[in-house]
Design a protein around this motif. Structure first.
Motif, PDB file in Angstrom:
ATOM      1  N   ILE A 153      16.745  58.139  58.386  1.00 57.13           N
ATOM      2  CA  ILE A 153      15.471  58.492  57.764  1.00 57.13           C
ATOM      3  C   ILE A 153      14.348  58.205  58.753  1.00 57.13           C
ATOM      4  CG2 ILE A 153      13.901  57.977  55.866  1.00 57.13           C
ATOM      5  CD1 ILE A 153      16.378  57.090  54.264  1.00 57.13           C
ATOM      6  N   GLU A 154      13.436  59.145  58.881  1.00 59.00           N
ATOM      7  CA  GLU A 154      12.326  58.988  59.832  1.00 59.00           C
ATOM      8  C   GLU A 154      11.571  57.688  59.578  1.00 59.00           C
ATOM      9  OE1 GLU A 154       8.302  61.395  61.314  1.00 59.00           O
ATOM     10  OE2 GLU A 154       9.592  62.220  59.728  1.00 59.00           O
ATOM     11  N   GLY A 155      11.386  56.903  60.635  1.00 60.34           N
ATOM     12  CA  GLY A 155      10.650  55.655  60.535  1.00 60.34           C
ATOM     13  C   GLY A 155      11.480  54.450  60.159  1.00 60.34           C
ATOM     14  N   MET A 156      12.738  54.654  59.750  1.00 61.27           N
ATOM     15  CA  MET A 156      13.597  53.539  59.357  1.00 61.27           C
ATOM     16  C   MET A 156      14.471  53.139  60.547  1.00 61.27           C
ATOM     17  SD  MET A 156      12.905  52.831  56.130  1.00 61.27           S
ATOM     18  CE  MET A 156      11.200  53.169  56.583  1.00 61.27           C
ATOM     19  N   LEU A 157      14.037  52.149  61.304  1.00 58.88           N
ATOM     20  CA  LEU A 157      14.714  51.725  62.523  1.00 58.88           C
ATOM     21  C   LEU A 157      14.938  50.223  62.510  1.00 58.88           C
ATOM     22  CD1 LEU A 157      12.552  53.667  65.155  1.00 58.88           C
ATOM     23  CD2 LEU A 157      14.826  54.320  64.330  1.00 58.88           C
ATOM     24  N   LEU A 158      16.099  49.806  62.994  1.00 60.71           N
ATOM     25  CA  LEU A 158      16.272  48.398  63.314  1.00 60.71           C
ATOM     26  C   LEU A 158      15.586  48.114  64.635  1.00 60.71           C
ATOM     27  CD1 LEU A 158      20.021  47.860  62.374  1.00 60.71           C
ATOM     28  CD2 LEU A 158      18.028  46.969  61.166  1.00 60.71           C
ATOM     29  N   PRO A 159      14.939  46.964  64.782  1.00 63.18           N
ATOM     30  CA  PRO A 159      14.221  46.688  66.032  1.00 63.18           C
ATOM     31  C   PRO A 159      15.160  46.633  67.229  1.00 63.18           C
ATOM     32  CG  PRO A 159      13.533  45.184  64.301  1.00 63.18           C
ATOM     33  CD  PRO A 159      14.737  45.907  63.790  1.00 63.18           C
ATOM     34  N   SER A 206      14.920  41.011  65.897  1.00 62.28           N
ATOM     35  CA  SER A 206      16.120  41.806  66.193  1.00 62.28           C
ATOM     36  C   SER A 206      17.407  41.040  65.905  1.00 62.28           C
ATOM     37  CB  SER A 206      16.102  42.265  67.657  1.00 62.28           C
ATOM     38  OG  SER A 206      16.010  41.153  68.534  1.00 62.28           O
ATOM     39  N   GLY A 207      17.297  39.817  65.404  1.00 62.20           N
ATOM     40  CA  GLY A 207      18.471  39.003  65.136  1.00 62.20           C
ATOM     41  C   GLY A 207      19.205  39.426  63.871  1.00 62.20           C
ATOM     42  N   ARG A 208      20.495  39.135  63.837  1.00 66.51           N
ATOM     43  CA  ARG A 208      21.348  39.379  62.669  1.00 66.51           C
ATOM     44  C   ARG A 208      21.348  40.845  62.235  1.00 66.51           C
ATOM     45  NH1 ARG A 208      22.053  33.833  59.281  1.00 66.51           N
ATOM     46  NH2 ARG A 208      21.836  32.454  61.082  1.00 66.51           N
ATOM     47  N   ALA A 209      21.240  41.748  63.184  1.00 64.67           N
ATOM     48  CA  ALA A 209      21.190  43.177  62.862  1.00 64.67           C
ATOM     49  C   ALA A 209      22.529  43.719  62.397  1.00 64.67           C
ATOM     50  CB  ALA A 209      20.707  43.965  64.094  1.00 64.67           C
ATOM     51  N   GLU A 210      23.578  42.905  62.461  1.00 62.85           N
ATOM     52  CA  GLU A 210      24.872  43.352  61.937  1.00 62.85           C
ATOM     53  C   GLU A 210      24.862  43.461  60.412  1.00 62.85           C
ATOM     54  OE1 GLU A 210      25.175  38.822  62.364  1.00 62.85           O
ATOM     55  OE2 GLU A 210      24.258  40.524  63.427  1.00 62.85           O
ATOM     56  N   ARG A 211      23.846  42.891  59.770  1.00 61.16           N
ATOM     57  CA  ARG A 211      23.658  43.049  58.332  1.00 61.16           C
ATOM     58  C   ARG A 211      22.266  43.629  58.108  1.00 61.16           C
ATOM     59  NH1 ARG A 211      26.045  38.455  59.002  1.00 61.16           N
ATOM     60  NH2 ARG A 211      24.203  37.118  58.910  1.00 61.16           N
ATOM     61  N   GLY A 243      16.262  46.005  57.460  1.00 62.62           N
ATOM     62  CA  GLY A 243      16.494  44.748  58.152  1.00 62.62           C
ATOM     63  C   GLY A 243      17.335  43.811  57.316  1.00 62.62           C
ATOM     64  N   LEU A 244      17.264  42.546  57.645  1.00 61.78           N
ATOM     65  CA  LEU A 244      18.065  41.503  56.995  1.00 61.78           C
ATOM     66  C   LEU A 244      17.526  41.217  55.598  1.00 61.78           C
ATOM     67  CD1 LEU A 244      20.387  39.420  57.700  1.00 61.78           C
ATOM     68  CD2 LEU A 244      18.522  37.801  58.143  1.00 61.78           C
ATOM     69  N   GLY A 245      18.389  41.305  54.587  1.00 57.88           N
ATOM     70  CA  GLY A 245      17.948  41.101  53.223  1.00 57.88           C
ATOM     71  C   GLY A 245      17.339  39.735  52.976  1.00 57.88           C
ATOM     72  N   GLY A 246      17.809  38.727  53.697  1.00 59.15           N
ATOM     73  CA  GLY A 246      17.268  37.382  53.524  1.00 59.15           C
ATOM     74  C   GLY A 246      15.789  37.276  53.802  1.00 59.15           C
ATOM     75  N   PRO A 348      26.731  38.991  67.166  1.00 57.63           N
ATOM     76  CA  PRO A 348      26.908  40.403  67.528  1.00 57.63           C
ATOM     77  C   PRO A 348      25.860  41.274  66.862  1.00 57.63           C
ATOM     78  CG  PRO A 348      28.546  39.711  65.914  1.00 57.63           C
ATOM     79  CD  PRO A 348      27.857  38.475  66.362  1.00 57.63           C
ATOM     80  N   GLN A 349      25.500  42.336  67.523  1.00 55.08           N
ATOM     81  CA  GLN A 349      24.436  43.206  67.042  1.00 55.08           C
ATOM     82  C   GLN A 349      24.997  44.572  66.677  1.00 55.08           C
ATOM     83  OE1 GLN A 349      20.683  42.406  67.367  1.00 55.08           O
ATOM     84  NE2 GLN A 349      21.757  40.486  67.058  1.00 55.08           N
ATOM     85  N   ARG A 350      24.542  45.128  65.562  1.00 57.53           N
ATOM     86  CA  ARG A 350      24.842  46.500  65.232  1.00 57.53           C
ATOM     87  C   ARG A 350      23.883  47.393  66.007  1.00 57.53           C
ATOM     88  NH1 ARG A 350      27.110  49.276  60.806  1.00 57.53           N
ATOM     89  NH2 ARG A 350      27.631  47.256  59.882  1.00 57.53           N
ATOM     90  N   PRO A 351      24.329  48.489  66.621  1.00 55.93           N
ATOM     91  CA  PRO A 351      23.412  49.355  67.371  1.00 55.93           C
ATOM     92  C   PRO A 351      22.297  49.847  66.472  1.00 55.93           C
ATOM     93  CG  PRO A 351      25.700  49.960  67.786  1.00 55.93           C
ATOM     94  CD  PRO A 351      25.714  48.957  66.676  1.00 55.93           C
ATOM     95  N   PRO A 352      21.049  49.906  66.978  1.00 58.89           N
ATOM     96  CA  PRO A 352      19.930  50.334  66.156  1.00 58.89           C
ATOM     97  C   PRO A 352      20.081  51.738  65.582  1.00 58.89           C
ATOM     98  CG  PRO A 352      19.151  49.277  68.151  1.00 58.89           C
ATOM     99  CD  PRO A 352      20.625  49.435  68.298  1.00 58.89           C
ATOM    100  N   THR A 353      20.910  52.593  66.165  1.00 59.51           N
ATOM    101  CA  THR A 353      21.082  53.944  65.665  1.00 59.51           C
ATOM    102  C   THR A 353      22.069  54.016  64.539  1.00 59.51           C
ATOM    103  OG1 THR A 353      22.726  54.302  67.390  1.00 59.51           O
ATOM    104  CG2 THR A 353      20.478  55.039  67.827  1.00 59.51           C
ATOM    105  N   GLY A 354      22.657  52.900  64.126  1.00 62.78           N
ATOM    106  CA  GLY A 354      23.603  52.885  63.018  1.00 62.78           C
ATOM    107  C   GLY A 354      24.981  53.301  63.474  1.00 62.78           C
ATOM    108  N   GLY A 355      25.793  53.813  62.523  1.00 60.59           N
ATOM    109  CA  GLY A 355      27.123  54.251  62.860  1.00 60.59           C
ATOM    110  C   GLY A 355      28.151  53.429  62.143  1.00 60.59           C
TER     111      GLY A 355
END
Length: 355
Positions: A153-159, A206-211, A243-246, A348-355
């Motif tokens: 979705i446009e504008g929805m990016l992980l840092p 940008s931390g904890r991007a795996e969730r 981002g992180l729900g917490g 570990p980090q999830r890539p910002p582009t998802g997948g």
């Protein structure tokens, strides 16, 4: 869909009739709220018998340059009601019309939830209200948990690391401005905590991007409505992000409960939030990890409060509110030893582009 309009005077009976698909013969208006990021009006409608008696109209700032500067936030809110509200289970007002134009022009016609009452950031809430709000928040996070399609979705990016570095560059002088503005009204302990967390903001983002999940980003009492039966509704989606729900949970509890109530009830409330996540099918996220994410997310309170005071219009109530939020956030950071989490190596980090 008819084009949105920017001004209250444009909400004529003819325009409202087209937007609602009903005959509107008259409308009475009443300003609701303070309107720092736009304006909100209660419209009392006359016409077809099946018209809602009242609706709430949200409009952009009247100044064209100011509303153009707010265009991203306005787009976010329209996008939430058009594309995302039906994909989550958080309670929100029903949307009668959501129109978006150029340069920050938008119009929202929403269900009027009166007599539900808006929360009061300065008064705080009870542990029971906080629990209901946290469970409602799980209805936002759970259905889109680790959903990579959010990132399409446009504008929805992980840092990314680059975005985080830019955020750090912006946050450091903003913190200096914040402390110059109200630092002399804060306790020395809170000032020390603010200075201690400042160098960590970029990496924290940008931390904890795996969730990741869909975030409200400003989930606090002024943006919640409470029904007489305890039902909670969330409004104001201009800051929506991924981002992180917490982060949402920590921001809400640290700014909404008294320090004593947070200390006494936060584990119980985080537990209720976590149990509701499991109801939505979230797996691989045990309670101890959810608690750790809550601790880690506590910098959300500092991030939002510092930028909110520096970038927003200063008011006496606003300054009191920001001081209360900072006190709650800084005390929680010390109570929960959040700095120890920030100093741990990144996972570990999830890539910002998802997948």
């Amino acid at each position: 869909m008819i084009a949105p309009v920017p001004l209250l005077a444009d909400l004529t009976p003819a325009w409202l009739g087209d937007a609602l698909g009903r005959t509107v013969t008259g409308v009475d208006t009443e300003l609701v709220g303070t309107g720092q990021m736009g304006s909100c009006h209660r419209l009392r409608l006359h016409g077809d018998p099946d018209l809602p008696a009242t609706v709430l109209a949200k409009l952009p700032l009247a100044d064209a340059a100011a509303r153009a500067a707010m265009a991203f936030g306005y787009t976010n809110e329209i996008r939430f009601y058009r594309e995302l509200a039906d994909t989550v289970d958080i309670r929100v007002p029903a949307c009668h019309y959501a129109g978006l134009g150029d340069a920050g022009v938008f119009t929202l016609l929403l269900e009027d939830l009166a007599p539900a009452r808006v929360g009061d950031q300065l008064a705080g809430c009870t542990p029971a209200q906080a629990t209901a709000a946290a469970v409602n928040l799980a209805g936002l996070h759970g259905p889109r948990w680790n959903d990579s399609t959010l990132l399409e979705i446009e504008g929805m990016l992980l840092p990314t690391k680059e975005i985080s570095a830019m955020s750090q560059l912006a946050f450091t002088p903003t913190m200096d401005t914040f402390l110059t503005a109200i630092g002399d009204t804060l306790t020395p302990a809170d000032v020390d905590t603010l200075r201690a967390v400042t160098p960590h903001i970029g990496d924290w983002m940008s931390g904890r991007a795996e969730r990741h999940t869909l975030l409200h980003m400003d989930y606090r009492l002024d943006n919640l409505l409470f029904g007489a039966d305890g039902t909670v509704f969330a409004v104001d989606w201009q800051g929506m992000s991924v981002g992180l729900g917490g982060r949402d949970v920590a921001f809400f509890l640290s700014t909404s409960l008294s320090i004593a109530d947070r200390r006494a009830h936060e584990r119980e409330i985080v537990g209720a939030y976590h149990a509701r996540l499991l109801d939505y099918g979230v797996t691989g996220h045990p309670l101890d990890q959810c608690w750790d994410d809550y601790r880690y997310g506590m910098l959300q309170t500092i991030f939002i409060t510092v930028f909110g005071l520096v970038l927003g219009a200063r008011t006496e109530r606003g300054d009191r509110m920001f001081r209360r939020m900072i006190e709650g956030g800084c005390t929680a950071i010390r109570d929960l030893d959040v700095l120890a989490l920030l100093e741990q190596p990144a996972g570990p980090q999830r890539p910002p582009t998802g997948g």
